[in-house]
Motif scaffolding. Structure first.
Motif, short mmCIF file in Angstrom:
data_model
loop_
_atom_site.label_atom_id
_atom_site.label_comp_id
_atom_site.label_asym_id
_atom_site.label_seq_id
_atom_site.Cartn_x
_atom_site.Cartn_y
_atom_site.Cartn_z
N ILE A 17 -28.88 -15.89 32.20
CA ILE A 17 -29.79 -17.91 31.63
C ILE A 17 -28.36 -17.46 29.84
CG2 ILE A 17 -30.39 -18.12 29.24
CD1 ILE A 17 -33.47 -16.95 30.99
N ILE A 18 -27.98 -15.87 29.45
CA ILE A 18 -26.73 -16.18 28.35
C ILE A 18 -25.56 -16.47 28.94
CG2 ILE A 18 -25.22 -14.85 27.77
CD1 ILE A 18 -28.12 -13.26 26.90
N HIS A 19 -24.98 -16.69 29.51
CA HIS A 19 -23.62 -17.10 31.32
C HIS A 19 -24.15 -18.49 30.48
CE1 HIS A 19 -22.31 -18.74 34.29
NE2 HIS A 19 -21.36 -17.99 34.07
N GLY A 20 -25.65 -19.09 31.43
CA GLY A 20 -25.27 -20.12 31.24
C GLY A 20 -25.44 -20.95 30.23
N TRP A 23 -21.65 -21.07 29.57
CA TRP A 23 -20.55 -22.19 30.19
C TRP A 23 -21.42 -23.44 29.61
CZ3 TRP A 23 -18.35 -22.14 35.11
CH2 TRP A 23 -18.31 -23.28 34.79
N HIS A 24 -22.33 -23.58 29.08
CA HIS A 24 -22.72 -25.03 28.23
C HIS A 24 -21.70 -25.45 27.35
CE1 HIS A 24 -24.47 -26.64 31.51
NE2 HIS A 24 -25.10 -26.21 31.47
N THR A 25 -21.55 -23.67 26.02
CA THR A 25 -20.81 -23.93 24.88
C THR A 25 -19.48 -24.20 24.82
OG1 THR A 25 -22.85 -22.35 23.91
CG2 THR A 25 -21.54 -22.71 22.40
N LEU A 26 -18.92 -23.39 25.82
CA LEU A 26 -17.12 -23.57 25.67
C LEU A 26 -17.09 -24.03 26.91
CD1 LEU A 26 -16.95 -19.64 25.64
CD2 LEU A 26 -16.86 -20.97 23.75
N SER A 27 -17.93 -25.13 27.34
CA SER A 27 -17.56 -26.18 28.46
C SER A 27 -15.83 -26.35 28.46
CB SER A 27 -18.84 -27.06 28.64
OG SER A 27 -18.87 -28.05 27.74
N ASP A 28 -15.62 -27.05 27.26
CA ASP A 28 -14.26 -27.41 27.73
C ASP A 28 -12.99 -26.10 28.18
OD1 ASP A 28 -14.81 -29.36 26.29
OD2 ASP A 28 -14.28 -29.02 24.00
N PHE A 29 -12.97 -24.84 26.89
CA PHE A 29 -12.48 -23.83 27.87
C PHE A 29 -12.82 -23.66 28.71
CE2 PHE A 29 -12.84 -19.86 28.88
CZ PHE A 29 -11.23 -19.62 29.04
N TYR A 30 -14.15 -23.79 30.12
CA TYR A 30 -13.95 -23.41 31.35
C TYR A 30 -13.53 -24.62 31.80
CZ TYR A 30 -17.47 -19.36 30.54
OH TYR A 30 -17.47 -18.08 29.95
N ILE A 31 -12.96 -25.66 32.43
CA ILE A 31 -12.38 -27.07 32.29
C ILE A 31 -11.43 -26.97 32.55
CG2 ILE A 31 -12.64 -29.22 32.28
CD1 ILE A 31 -15.13 -29.69 31.07
N ILE A 32 -10.21 -26.04 31.74
CA ILE A 32 -8.77 -26.16 31.97
C ILE A 32 -9.30 -24.52 32.41
CG2 ILE A 32 -7.33 -25.00 29.68
CD1 ILE A 32 -8.42 -26.94 27.56
N PHE A 33 -9.74 -23.68 32.08
CA PHE A 33 -9.36 -22.56 32.30
C PHE A 33 -9.38 -22.79 34.74
CE2 PHE A 33 -11.60 -18.50 34.59
CZ PHE A 33 -10.18 -17.58 34.35
#
Length: 117
Positions: A17-20, A23-33
């Motif tokens: 759940i923390i990962h989720g 994931w949603h909080t840092l979605s911009d970073f995850y998209i770039i990464f």
């Protein structure tokens, strides 16, 4: 038999759940990464595997810290990774509750067996 297996499964569910949330909080970073990873590996399948392995490393760190045991961290991360790869690869259509129940059931049974040895 004690119920340590239950605590491990609960902490692993909380870690997911923390990962989720991250994931949603840092979605911009995850998209770039994710784009960087994809450009390196040039394969959506391999990029997906990299994502799942990185998620499993997150679970390894969380569970190792909570239980002060690298063994529990490795086992929890590994079984979680296997379940994630299985249900994503076979494209199982699961509701969030079904997804959580699948993980919790298999992870609980796995740790019941491991801790009974």
């Amino acid at each position: 038999m004690n119920i340590e297996w239950f605590y491990i499964a609960i902490v692993l569910a909380c870690s997911d759940i923390i990962h989720g949330v991250l994931w949603h909080t840092l979605s911009d970073f995850y998209i770039i990464f994710g784009e960087i990873v994809y450009n390196i590996v040039q394969s959506p399948f391999v990029a997906w595997i990299v994502h799942e392995v990185l998620e499993s490393i997150f679970h390894l760190i969380v569970l190792s810290l909570v239980f002060q045991s690298i063994t529990i961290g490795v086992l929890a991360a590994t079984i979680h990774l296997i379940i994630d790869l299985y249900h994503n690869f076979y494209n199982l259509k699961l509701t969030p509750l079904q997804h959580r129940a699948l993980h919790f059931s298999i992870e609980s049974i796995f740790f019941m067996i491991v801790l009974a040895l």
